[in-house]
Design an enzyme around this catalytic site. Structure first.
Site, PDB file in Angstrom:
ATOM      1  N   PHE A 267       0.820  -1.206   0.000  1.00 59.88           N
ATOM      2  CA  PHE A 267       0.000   0.000   0.000  1.00 59.88           C
ATOM      3  C   PHE A 267       0.861   1.265   0.000  1.00 59.88           C
ATOM      4  CE2 PHE A 267      -1.873  -3.514   2.347  1.00 59.88           C
ATOM      5  CZ  PHE A 267      -3.073  -3.701   1.667  1.00 59.88           C
TER       6      PHE A 267
ATOM      7  N   GLY B 280      -0.944  -9.158   9.948  1.00 66.88           N
ATOM      8  CA  GLY B 280      -1.931  -8.324   9.264  1.00 66.88           C
ATOM      9  C   GLY B 280      -2.757  -7.496  10.229  1.00 66.88           C
TER      10      GLY B 280
ATOM     11  N   SER C  94       4.204  -3.790  17.802  1.00 60.51           N
ATOM     12  CA  SER C  94       4.845  -2.486  17.941  1.00 60.51           C
ATOM     13  C   SER C  94       4.887  -1.995  19.388  1.00 60.51           C
ATOM     14  CB  SER C  94       4.081  -1.496  17.050  1.00 60.51           C
ATOM     15  OG  SER C  94       4.460  -0.184  17.323  1.00 60.51           O
TER      16      SER C  94
ATOM     17  N   ASP D 191       2.887   3.355   9.969  1.00 61.87           N
ATOM     18  CA  ASP D 191       1.992   2.778   8.955  1.00 61.87           C
ATOM     19  C   ASP D 191       1.559   1.373   9.395  1.00 61.87           C
ATOM     20  OD1 ASP D 191       0.576   2.749   6.561  1.00 61.87           O
ATOM     21  OD2 ASP D 191       2.259   1.978   5.398  1.00 61.87           O
TER      22      ASP D 191
ATOM     23  N   HIS E  22      -4.401   0.758  11.829  1.00 63.25           N
ATOM     24  CA  HIS E  22      -5.002   2.052  11.505  1.00 63.25           C
ATOM     25  C   HIS E  22      -6.169   2.432  12.409  1.00 63.25           C
ATOM     26  CE1 HIS E  22      -2.197   1.813   8.358  1.00 63.25           C
ATOM     27  NE2 HIS E  22      -2.749   2.706   7.558  1.00 63.25           N
TER      28      HIS E  22
ATOM     29  N   ASP F  26      -1.601   7.538   5.376  1.00 65.61           N
ATOM     30  CA  ASP F  26      -3.067   7.439   5.391  1.00 65.61           C
ATOM     31  C   ASP F  26      -3.723   8.572   6.167  1.00 65.61           C
ATOM     32  OD1 ASP F  26      -3.113   4.856   3.912  1.00 65.61           O
ATOM     33  OD2 ASP F  26      -2.039   4.175   5.689  1.00 65.61           O
TER      34      ASP F  26
HETATM   35  N1  SAH Z   1       4.022  -0.122   4.819  1.00 67.14           N
HETATM   36  C1  SAH Z   1       3.361  -1.216   4.122  1.00 67.14           C
HETATM   37  C2  SAH Z   1       1.891  -1.405   4.508  1.00 67.14           C
HETATM   38  C3  SAH Z   1       1.658  -1.697   5.956  1.00 67.14           C
HETATM   39  S1  SAH Z   1       0.081  -2.444   6.227  1.00 67.14           S
HETATM   40  C4  SAH Z   1       3.514  -1.028   2.618  1.00 67.14           C
HETATM   41  O1  SAH Z   1       4.271  -0.149   2.178  1.00 67.14           O
HETATM   42  O2  SAH Z   1       2.882  -1.761   1.865  1.00 67.14           O
HETATM   43  C5  SAH Z   1       0.033  -2.461   7.981  1.00 67.14           C
HETATM   44  C6  SAH Z   1       0.930  -3.503   8.632  1.00 67.14           C
HETATM   45  O3  SAH Z   1       0.947  -3.184  10.026  1.00 67.14           O
HETATM   46  C7  SAH Z   1       0.463  -4.950   8.533  1.00 67.14           C
HETATM   47  O4  SAH Z   1       1.477  -5.741   7.953  1.00 67.14           O
HETATM   48  C8  SAH Z   1       0.197  -5.376   9.984  1.00 67.14           C
HETATM   49  O5  SAH Z   1       0.600  -6.702  10.284  1.00 67.14           O
HETATM   50  C9  SAH Z   1       1.017  -4.385  10.770  1.00 67.14           C
HETATM   51  N2  SAH Z   1       0.522  -4.112  12.124  1.00 67.14           N
HETATM   52  C10 SAH Z   1      -0.734  -3.747  12.482  1.00 67.14           C
HETATM   53  N3  SAH Z   1      -0.804  -3.561  13.800  1.00 67.14           N
HETATM   54  C11 SAH Z   1       0.431  -3.804  14.304  1.00 67.14           C
HETATM   55  C12 SAH Z   1       1.006  -3.803  15.609  1.00 67.14           C
HETATM   56  N4  SAH Z   1       0.273  -3.492  16.675  1.00 67.14           N
HETATM   57  N5  SAH Z   1       2.298  -4.126  15.742  1.00 67.14           N
HETATM   58  C13 SAH Z   1       3.060  -4.454  14.662  1.00 67.14           C
HETATM   59  N6  SAH Z   1       2.576  -4.478  13.408  1.00 67.14           N
HETATM   60  C14 SAH Z   1       1.288  -4.163  13.221  1.00 67.14           C
HETATM   61 MG    MG Z   2      -0.603   2.882   4.792  1.00 64.49          MG
END
Ligand code: SAH
Ligand code: MG
Length: 222
Positions: A15, A70, A119, A136, A139, A165
């Site tokens: 994305f 994900g 995270s 990122d 969301h 976003d």
């Molecule tokens: N930067 C990527 C898109 C990221 S999509 C690109 O350029 O395509 C969002 C990602 O955040 C997903 O892979 C998901 O597994 C991760 N994610 C969501 N919540 C998270 C959390 N609490 N800790 C770590 N990773 C997380």
């Molecule tokens: Mg994004």
């Protein structure tokens, strides 16, 4: 940026439109001399190719944090579900292998260091100052806020905090990242440096040299 890496990023599942990716690359180049870079949300490595390319040229590294399971909206039945990222053995989303393949193909294995975990768990134990943080990951408002609160304090003065976003117009996208971004700006520690698409680059106010004071004192003592 190396056109082969641009092409690789464009063919990677994820994305990050190329115009925003190139802004990530330039932000990484700019911040790189101040320290290591860190992104939350590796997915299949699309943004990591842009950030990693800049990191390598600047002589630094990129930590890329993701549990690789994900986000909510990427689970089966949800809007951003993609069957290609399901591990056939477990039936669960698992983007780690695809991420690894991307970084290997980009020749960035010594530049992009994956951190596999949630995270908030990593942030709680983190102590290294970072020159750039790219948010990122999840969301939801809870997720973006916890990423901001967990990681923004580690950004050095003069360093960059980048959000993805960000949609001021509710008809264009979810409002959670925008709300947290607005709070980040209102807090006074960061000012807008650049906007491209839904990407917002903020800069930590203050003189970067102030973060190097301990090192200079150390040198003076020798
Ligand atoms: N930067 C990527 C898109 C990221 S999509 C690109 O350029 O395509 C969002 C990602 O955040 C997903 O892979 C998901 O597994 C991760 N994610 C969501 N919540 C998270 C959390 N609490 N800790 C770590 N990773 C997380
Ligand atoms: Mg994004």
């Amino acid at each position: 940026m190396d056109p082969r890496l641009v092409r690789l990023a464009e063919h990677t599942i994820g994305f990050m439109p190329p115009n925003e990716g190139l802004v990530l690359y330039r932000a990484a180049l700019q911040a790189g001399p101040l320290g290591a870079l860190l992104e939350i949300g590796s997915y299949c490595g699309k943004s990591a190719v842009y950030l990693g390319a800049g990191a390598k040229e600047a002589g630094t590294i990129l930590f890329s944090v993701d549990h690789h399971r994900g986000s909510e909206e990427q689970q089966p039945g949800q809007e951003y579900f993609d069957q290609r990222v399901v591990d056939p053995t477990t039936g669960r989303v698992d983007t780690l292998l695809l991420f690894r393949r991307t970084i290997d193909a980009a020749g960035l294995e010594d530049t992009v260091v994956p951190i596999v975990g949630r995270s908030e768990i990593v942030a709680r134990r983190w102590t290294t100052p970072v020159a750039l943080v790219f948010i990122d990951g999840g969301h939801s408002e809870e997720s973006v806020r916890s990423d901001f609160e967990g990681w923004a304090p580690h950004v050095v003065r003069g360093g960059l905090l980048v959000f993805h976003d960000i949609y001021p117009d509710p008809s264009k996208g979810g409002q959670a990242p925008y709300r947290v971004y607005s709070e980040a700006l209102a807090g006074g520690d960061f000012e807008v440096a650049l906007a491209e698409g839904s990407l917002r680059v903020l800069k930590r106010v203050g003189d970067p040299l102030r973060d190097f004071v301990p090192t200079r004192q150390g040198l003076a003592a020798e």
